[in-house]
Design a protein around this motif. Structure first.
Motif, short mmCIF file in Angstrom:
data_model
loop_
_atom_site.label_atom_id
_atom_site.label_comp_id
_atom_site.label_asym_id
_atom_site.label_seq_id
_atom_site.Cartn_x
_atom_site.Cartn_y
_atom_site.Cartn_z
N LEU A 191 -0.40 0.13 -3.81
CA LEU A 191 0.75 0.04 -2.91
C LEU A 191 0.26 0.11 -1.46
O LEU A 191 -0.40 1.08 -1.07
CB LEU A 191 1.73 1.17 -3.17
CG LEU A 191 2.35 1.23 -4.58
CD1 LEU A 191 3.37 2.36 -4.66
CD2 LEU A 191 2.98 -0.09 -4.95
N HIS A 192 0.60 -0.89 -0.66
CA HIS A 192 0.19 -0.94 0.75
C HIS A 192 1.27 -0.29 1.60
O HIS A 192 2.02 -0.95 2.32
CB HIS A 192 -0.01 -2.39 1.18
CG HIS A 192 -1.05 -3.12 0.39
ND1 HIS A 192 -1.57 -4.33 0.79
CD2 HIS A 192 -1.68 -2.81 -0.76
CE1 HIS A 192 -2.47 -4.74 -0.10
NE2 HIS A 192 -2.55 -3.83 -1.05
N SER A 193 1.32 1.02 1.58
CA SER A 193 2.45 1.73 2.16
C SER A 193 2.09 2.67 3.29
O SER A 193 2.95 3.04 4.10
CB SER A 193 3.16 2.55 1.07
OG SER A 193 2.25 3.47 0.50
N ILE A 198 -1.58 4.62 -4.32
CA ILE A 198 -1.10 4.49 -2.94
C ILE A 198 -2.30 4.38 -1.99
O ILE A 198 -3.28 5.12 -2.12
CB ILE A 198 -0.22 5.69 -2.57
CG1 ILE A 198 1.08 5.66 -3.39
CG2 ILE A 198 0.10 5.72 -1.08
CD1 ILE A 198 1.98 6.86 -3.16
N ASP A 237 4.11 10.68 7.26
CA ASP A 237 5.39 10.40 7.92
C ASP A 237 5.73 11.50 8.92
O ASP A 237 6.28 11.23 10.00
CB ASP A 237 6.51 10.28 6.88
CG ASP A 237 6.40 9.02 6.02
OD1 ASP A 237 5.56 8.16 6.36
OD2 ASP A 237 7.13 8.91 5.02
N ASN A 258 7.51 5.52 7.49
CA ASN A 258 8.41 5.16 6.38
C ASN A 258 7.66 4.95 5.06
O ASN A 258 8.12 4.22 4.20
CB ASN A 258 9.18 3.89 6.74
CG ASN A 258 8.25 2.70 7.00
OD1 ASN A 258 7.02 2.85 7.05
ND2 ASN A 258 8.83 1.53 7.17
N ALA A 259 6.50 5.59 4.91
CA ALA A 259 5.70 5.40 3.70
C ALA A 259 6.41 5.92 2.46
O ALA A 259 6.40 5.27 1.41
CB ALA A 259 4.34 6.09 3.85
N TRP A 298 -0.76 1.02 9.29
CA TRP A 298 0.32 1.05 8.30
C TRP A 298 1.19 2.30 8.42
O TRP A 298 2.21 2.41 7.73
CB TRP A 298 -0.25 0.98 6.89
CG TRP A 298 -0.91 -0.32 6.56
CD1 TRP A 298 -1.06 -1.42 7.37
CD2 TRP A 298 -1.53 -0.67 5.32
NE1 TRP A 298 -1.73 -2.42 6.72
CE2 TRP A 298 -2.03 -2.00 5.45
CE3 TRP A 298 -1.72 -0.01 4.12
CZ2 TRP A 298 -2.71 -2.65 4.42
CZ3 TRP A 298 -2.40 -0.65 3.09
CH2 TRP A 298 -2.88 -1.97 3.24
N THR A 358 -1.21 9.19 -5.80
CA THR A 358 -1.07 9.06 -4.35
C THR A 358 -2.42 9.12 -3.64
O THR A 358 -2.53 8.71 -2.49
CB THR A 358 -0.18 10.17 -3.78
OG1 THR A 358 -0.87 11.42 -3.83
CG2 THR A 358 1.14 10.26 -4.54
N LYS A 366 8.95 3.42 1.30
CA LYS A 366 8.33 2.26 0.66
C LYS A 366 7.93 2.57 -0.78
O LYS A 366 8.15 1.77 -1.69
CB LYS A 366 7.10 1.82 1.45
CG LYS A 366 7.39 1.13 2.77
CD LYS A 366 6.08 0.69 3.43
CE LYS A 366 6.32 -0.05 4.72
NZ LYS A 366 5.05 -0.48 5.35
N VAL A 367 7.34 3.74 -0.97
CA VAL A 367 6.88 4.12 -2.31
C VAL A 367 8.07 4.28 -3.26
O VAL A 367 8.06 3.77 -4.39
CB VAL A 367 6.05 5.42 -2.25
CG1 VAL A 367 5.76 5.93 -3.66
CG2 VAL A 367 4.74 5.17 -1.50
N LYS A 423 9.68 0.96 -4.23
CA LYS A 423 8.89 0.18 -5.17
C LYS A 423 8.92 0.77 -6.58
O LYS A 423 9.09 0.05 -7.58
CB LYS A 423 7.44 0.10 -4.68
CG LYS A 423 6.47 -0.59 -5.63
CD LYS A 423 6.80 -2.06 -5.79
CE LYS A 423 5.78 -2.77 -6.68
NZ LYS A 423 6.11 -4.20 -6.88
#
Length: 759
Positions: A546-548, A524, A554, A746-747, A742, A486, A750-751, A754
């Motif tokens: 990951l583009h999260s 991340i 959050d 909601n990161a 970004w 992360t 998203k993670v 995925k």
């Protein structure tokens, strides 16, 4: 005396030659010539304005031994001095050599001093302090070994005319050690290192001494053993005179042996064999070299053997058999491998050698564990047995800040999974021994002690590992598992491969980091800037990022229930509800440390002045970096200053604070999500920017707050905070658009979507 400096190099070394050139100029001597063995042209200005001559020497074949042989043929000095392109000579070394060589010692060692400090940094420090020495790779103490007395001084037939002849004065002034008949094993190890050796040229020419021209990596043993065999005395400077700059970047700037990796052993064995062949049978020097070779093979070869391909292993065993036939059989039985391996290899009985090496490694590991009173036992169990157990497909292992906290993005991912997939996974949190009770108490959740039995077990069998820092360097990534890194912040200061000067406590940082990051399945990222930076700083592929946004952020985006949460946190910390809160979160300094991963911190911000001027309206929370080992004593500022360095979740501190003071820490990227004022207290800006790290951003132009260098500036800025906010409003907006676009709250979703989809 005239010295012929010999430096073999390739085209890529020309930039380093410029540093060495300046180093030789600073010697303030014209009693040498410099022969650069290079098959490419030197810069036109390279030879201009010098007191000494420079000659470029072409050579063939393209091997280091051929380069040195060609330079020797063109040398005209009384002594040959071997200096590699990476390395430097310490100040006044040639003045000492001039005095020592009047006595015509044939073999002199300048006393190598290894360091990872870059040559440019060393030169800058020498200019200010000629007796400065960089941090040593071996942490050895200098200037503490007593000088050995010249044999004349302890001879009962002592000739007092020695005082008039000057030998004693020379020896006492220049401080060198004299080894008679250098045949003990420690002397052999020194003799086999060519850089920093000074050798009488007449001896080299008269006896036709040469380097091997077929070995692309190691080509020195033949030459050095012939030289040692022709002299009964070996002289070494007592104070280091040769600075060996070690390579800490195996990707961008690998040394010769780093380029070859484990296959270099094929050439090392060949070089050893060349050294043995030139020595007479039964000579003490050959006996000593044989013992040295066997000791090195016993300690290092089994590990390297396992990294070779099968064809390379076969070639290595044939080469090893040839080498062992040069060593008397009685020497084989005096070493740990004994007849069980050495003798079999010597007779070309190669069957089951790999298993024998594995058993030897196992035996060595057990010996090391016994020597360290059991330390390393669990790691051995992990490597030998636990990684062979079946993978548990629904087990997730979490670690935040090396087990110091239950916090950050791993916590946010854990909480999201617990809420949306309450029955599907078993969650295992890693905590340090003293923090074990601070771990999560959720359902289907276990807390394990870092480096304990259960930690090793779950590290081996968990399907998923979610860490916000690097995993242990000895971790083995299993093919069926998924490792999620992360990370822990958008970078301001240079990272890993973008750092020129590794001044931290672990100089192998780059090599270790590269190995660890190859094991990450996902990284991340919080913004496009981080994607671009991690790509070159970590050498990490973009397609695995990951583009999260950061899952930990959050909570900063979600506005609901924040006021209630703020009240709860303040009450928990005992902070008065009627006071505004300053959060001071400085980072660590690379050059201030107790040891690897344990950094010092000196509180420069004057809390006494802050309390006197701001204490009626503010309290200050001090949050040091998790790498900082020394505890701050804030007892003199009771009711004003609170040490919150051990508080688990820094996002809570963001929420309750009214403004942030930081320096080069990445905390301000996340803090900017809240839109609160940010001040940068950068009292050591020039040193940090120029010598320690350097920055990815232009701090004068890009940062969303003022740069302050004194406590008085900090106080006056806080007293005029509304005006400062107005002045930096546009910068703040542009900064947030660039780095926090970004962060939508909601990161974590998203993670999880995925990584865990369809699994």
């Amino acid at each position: 005396m005239i010295f012929s400096i010999i430096t073999p190099c390739i085209k890529a070394d020309i930039a380093k030659l410029k540093t060495l050139r300046q180093n030789l100029i600073d010697q303030n001597s014209d009693q040498f010539e410099w022969l650069i063995a290079l098959n490419s042209p030197l810069p036109p200005v390279f030879s201009k304005g010098l007191k000494f001559n420079i000659h470029r020497v072409s050579f063939s074949p393209q091997q280091p031994g051929a380069a040195r042989n060609a330079a020797i043929q063109q040398a005209t000095g009384d002594y040959l001095v071997f200096i590699d392109a990476d390395d430097l000579i310490l100040p006044n070394t040639f003045h000492k050599l001039q005095a020592i060589t009047r006595q015509h010692y044939p073999l002199i060692d300048l006393n190598e001093y290894p360091t990872y400090e870059p040559g440019t940094v060393c030169l800058a420090n020498y200019a200010q302090q000629p007796d400065w020495l960089p941090r040593n790779t071996q942490n050895r103490h200098l200037l503490t070994r007593p000088l050995n007395l010249i044999s004349l001084l302890i001879n009962s037939q002592f000739d007092h005319s020695v005082f008039q002849r000057g030998e004693l004065r020379n020896w006492l002034t220049n401080k060198f050690l004299i080894y008679d008949h250098p045949t003990d094993e420690s002397s052999i190890g020194l003799l086999l290192k060519l850089p920093g050796k000074v050798i009488l040229r007449k001896m080299v020419i008269d006896y036709h001494l040469t380097f091997s021209e077929t070995n692309p990596v190691y080509a020195n043993s033949q030459f050095l053993m012939q030289s040692a065999g022709l002299t009964n005395q070996y002289v070494k400077l007592q104070v280091p005179g040769y600075l060996r700059i070690k390579h800490n970047d195996p990707i961008n700037d690998p040394s010769l042996h780093q380029k070859w990796g484990a296959p270099r052993w094929l050439y090392k064995l060949s070089d050893y064999e060349d050294g043995l062949k030139v020595l007479p049978n039964h000579s003490p020097l050959k006996q000593a070299l044989g013992h040295h070779i066997l000791r090195v093979l016993n300690r290092r070869l089994p590990h390297s053997y396992q990294k070779l391909t099968r064809s390379q292993q076969r070639r290595l065993l044939i080469e090893l058999a040839n080498l062992l036939n040069q060593i008397p059989g009685d020497q084989l039985t005096s070493h740990q491998l004994k007849h069980s391996i050495f003798t079999k290899i010597k007779r070309h009985h190669f069957q089951h050698v790999g298993k024998s090496f594995s058993r030897l490694i196992y035996h060595q590991q057990w010996q090391k564990i016994r020597q360290h009173r059991g330390r390393g036992f669990l790691r051995l169990i992990y490597h030998r047995f636990l990684i062979k157990l079946p993978i548990r497909p629904h087990v997730i292992l979490y670690e935040s800040f090396l087990g110091r906290n239950y916090s950050d993005s791993p916590k946010a991912i854990y909480q999201y999974l617990l809420k949306h997939y309450p029955q599907k996974y078993t969650h295992v949190w890693v905590m340090n021994q003293e923090k074990i009770n601070q771990g999560p108490k959720g359902p289907h959740t276990k807390v394990v002690k870092r480096f304990g039995w259960r930690y090793m077990y779950y590290l081996a069998v968990s399907k998923y590992q979610i860490f916000n820092m690097r995993q242990p360097s000895w971790f083995i990534k299993r093919a069926q598992t998924i490792f999620v890194e992360t990370w822990h912040g958008t970078p301001l200061k240079h990272l890993v491969f973008d750092i020129d000067n590794i001044t931290s406590a672990n100089p192998r940082y780059k090599a270790i980091f590269y190995h660890q990051s190859r094991q990450w399945d996902y990284l991340i990222t919080a913004n496009q800037f981080s994607v671009d930076t991690f790509h070159h700083a970590f050498k990490f592929p973009r397609q695995k990022m990951l583009h999260s946004g950061y899952p930990r952020n959050d909570a900063l985006v979600a506005k609901n229930q924040q006021s209630r949460r703020i009240t709860q946190i303040k009450k928990k910390l005992g902070i008065p509800s009627n006071k505004k809160v300053i959060l001071y979160a400085p980072t660590w300094r690379d050059d201030q440390y107790f040891g690897p991963g344990k950094y010092k911190f000196h509180l420069i911000l004057n809390l006494k002045k802050l309390q006197a001027t701001l204490g009626n309206d503010y309290v200050i929370l001090v949050r040091t970096h998790y790498f900082i080992a020394n505890q701050l004593d804030l007892s003199h500022y009771s009711g004003f200053a609170y040490n919150v360095s051990d508080y688990n979740e820094i996002a809570d501190l963001y929420l309750i604070s009214d403004l942030l003071i930081t320096d080069y820490s990445s905390v301000f990227f996340d803090y900017a999500i809240l839109g609160k004022p940010i001040l940068f207290f950068i009292y050591d800006y020039q040193k940090y920017a120029d010598n320690l790290r350097g920055f990815y951003l232009d701090m004068q132009k890009d940062l969303p707050g003022p740069l302050l260098k004194t406590t008085e500036e900090v106080i006056s800025t806080i007293q005029d905070l509304p005006a400062v906010e107005r002045r930096y409003l546009l910068k703040y907006v542009n900064f947030s658009d660039r780095f926090n676009a970004w962060e939508k709250g909601n990161a974590a979703k998203k993670v999880v979507t995925k990584i865990f989809k369809d699994r």
